[in-house]
Write an enzyme that holds these catalytic residues in place. Structure first.
Site, PDB file in Angstrom:
ATOM      1  N   SER A  52       1.106  -1.383   0.173  1.00 27.96           N
ATOM      2  CA  SER A  52       0.139   0.230   0.233  1.00 27.96           C
ATOM      3  C   SER A  52       1.158   1.154  -0.036  1.00 27.96           C
ATOM      4  O   SER A  52       0.163   2.240   0.012  1.00 27.96           O
ATOM      5  CB  SER A  52      -1.226   0.151   1.310  1.00 27.96           C
ATOM      6  N   ASP A  90       5.190  -7.060   2.074  1.00 32.94           N
ATOM      7  CA  ASP A  90       5.022  -7.797   1.381  1.00 32.94           C
ATOM      8  C   ASP A  90       6.026  -7.940  -0.242  1.00 32.94           C
ATOM      9  O   ASP A  90       6.807  -7.049   0.013  1.00 32.94           O
ATOM     10  CB  ASP A  90       3.580  -6.030   1.077  1.00 32.94           C
ATOM     11  N   LYS A 120       5.235 -11.436   3.494  1.00 33.39           N
ATOM     12  CA  LYS A 120       3.593 -11.731   3.028  1.00 33.39           C
ATOM     13  C   LYS A 120       3.402 -11.773   0.791  1.00 33.39           C
ATOM     14  O   LYS A 120       3.758 -10.878   0.778  1.00 33.39           O
ATOM     15  CB  LYS A 120       2.501 -10.731   3.681  1.00 33.39           C
ATOM     16  N   GLU A 122       0.135 -12.678  -1.608  1.00 27.79           N
ATOM     17  CA  GLU A 122      -0.866 -12.165  -1.687  1.00 27.79           C
ATOM     18  C   GLU A 122      -1.557 -13.461  -3.248  1.00 27.79           C
ATOM     19  O   GLU A 122      -1.217 -14.483  -3.302  1.00 27.79           O
ATOM     20  CB  GLU A 122      -1.326 -11.071  -2.414  1.00 27.79           C
ATOM     21  N   GLU A 189      -8.676  -9.776   4.111  1.00 30.79           N
ATOM     22  CA  GLU A 189      -9.462  -8.341   3.803  1.00 30.79           C
ATOM     23  C   GLU A 189     -10.410  -8.243   3.248  1.00 30.79           C
ATOM     24  O   GLU A 189     -10.855  -8.872   2.282  1.00 30.79           O
ATOM     25  CB  GLU A 189      -8.190  -7.667   3.091  1.00 30.79           C
TER      26      GLU A 189
HETATM   27  O1  KIV Z   1      -0.245  -3.927   1.451  1.00 30.62           O
HETATM   28  C1  KIV Z   1      -1.451  -3.723   2.601  1.00 30.62           C
HETATM   29  O2  KIV Z   1      -1.552  -2.543   3.425  1.00 30.62           O
HETATM   30  C2  KIV Z   1      -1.703  -4.370   3.556  1.00 30.62           C
HETATM   31  C3  KIV Z   1      -2.733  -4.718   4.545  1.00 30.62           C
HETATM   32  C4  KIV Z   1      -4.424  -3.883   3.528  1.00 30.62           C
HETATM   33  C5  KIV Z   1      -2.896  -5.934   5.240  1.00 30.62           C
HETATM   34  O3  KIV Z   1      -1.829  -5.327   2.591  1.00 30.62           O
END
Ligand code: KIV
Length: 271
Positions: A52, A90, A120, A122, A189
C-alpha cells in the site's frame, strides 16, 4: 547498553502463543523510519511494510507499480527503527507469481537487503509452489486472502469478497492450503465477518483481519488511514483514531500566518 536491549521481540512463535492464549494481535503498516519508531514504541505487535506504500507514499492508484527495490527501501527504513515488533514485508506484484524460483530469489533479496523478519504474498493454491519454495529457505511467510489488491484488474472493484458460497468455499480451501504448506499467519481482507470467524476457528495459525469483523485473531489497518491523514478514504471497516488531516492543516496554516506576519522566528528562536 541501549535502553531497548532487554525488549522481548515479537516472533512468529509469539503470535501463535497469542492465538492459543486468546490474546488479540495488533498490526499496522509503516513505510518509513519516523513512523515505524512511534508504532514500535507504542507496542504494536506486527508492522507490515505493505505494498500500500504504492498508494500512500507514492500516490499510485493501485499497488501494482511498486518495485522490489522500492519495497526494500521502505522496509530497510522501518527495520532500522524497530526494537520489538515483527516486521513483515509485502512481496510486490510480479516478484513471485508464476515462477517459484523467482519467488525465492525475490524473498531472499528482501530478507538480505531490508533485514525484515518475514514476507507476505497475496493468493492461495495458485501460489502454493512459490510459498513452499520460500519456506525451504527458512523465510517465514504470511498469506493474504479475500480482497487481494494486486488482483484488482481481475476483480474490477474493491467491494467485499467471498459473499457467494462458491468463492467462500474456495477461500476456506485456500486458507487450509496456506496452513498446510507452513504459513505462520494469514491476512483476510474485506470478507464477511462470519466467514472470517469460521476460518479463524478452523486453522491453528493466527488470522489477521482488515474489514473482516471481530471473530479473528487480530486486526490490521493502514496507519495513514487510522490516523485520518487521508480524509477521502472512508470505508465502513475503518475506525479513525485521529483527524491528522485537520490537525496538520491547522498547523501549516498557523505556520504560514506566523511566517507572513514576521512573528516566526522570535528572539528566543534565533542565534
Ligand atoms: O499493503 C497493505 O497495506 C496490506 C494491508 C491492507 C493488509 O496488505
Amino acid at each position: 547498553m541501549s535502553v531497548h536491549s532487554n525488549v522481548k521481540k515479537v516472533t512468529t512463535h509469539t503470535l501463535h502463543e497469542m492465538k492459543n492464549a486468546g490474546q488479540k494481535i495488533s498490526m499496522l503498516t509503516a513505510y518509513d523510519f519516523s513512523m515505524a519508531r512511534i508504532v514500535d514504541e507504542a507496542g504494536i505487535d506486527v508492522i507490515l511494510v505493505g505494498d500500500s506504500a504504492s498508494n500512500v507514499m507514492a500516490g499510485h492508484e493501485t499497488t501494482l507499480p511498486i518495485t522490489l527495490d522500492q519495497m526494500i527501501y521502505h522496509a530497510s527504513s522501518v527495520v532500522r527503527a524497530v526494537q520489538r515488533s515483527l516486521v513483515v514485508v509485502d512481496m510486490p506484484f510480479g516478484s513471485y507469481q508464476g515462477n517459484s524460483k523467482e519467488a525465492l530469489s525475490s524473498a531472499i533479496k528482501i530478507m538480505k537487503e531490508s533485514g525484515g523478519h518475514a514476507v507476505k504474498l497475496e493468493g492461495g493454491q495458485e501460489i502454493i509452489e512459490s510459498i513452499g519454495r520460500i519456506l525451504t529457505a527458512g523465510i517465514p511467510v504470511m498469506g493474504h486472502l479475500g480482497l487481494t489488491p494486486q488482483s484488482i484488474y481481475k476483480f474490477g472493484t474493491y467491494v467485499v469478497r467471498a459473499k457467494e458460497d462458491e468463492e467462500a468455499q474456495r477461500l476456506i480451501e485456500d486458507a487450509k492450503a496456506l496452513e498446510a504448506v507452513g504459513c505462520f499467519a494469514i491476512v483476510l481482507e474485506k470478507i464477511p465477518a462470519q466467514l472470517a470467524a469460521q476460518v479463524a476457528k478452523m486453522v491453528s495459525i493466527p488470522i489477521i483481519g482488515i474489514g473482516a469483523g471481530n471473530g479473528v485473531d487480530g486486526q490490521v489497518l493502514v496507519v495513514h488511514d487510522m490516523l485520518g491523514i487521508n480524509n477521502e478514504f472512508n470505508p465502513r471497516f475503518l475506525r479513525k483514531y485521529n483527524n491528522l488531516h485537520e490537525q496538520m492543516m491547522n498547523s501549516f496554516h498557523a505556520y504560514i500566518k506566523d511566517v507572513q506576519s514576521g512573528d516566526f522566528p522570535n528572539e528566543s528562536e534565533q542565534y
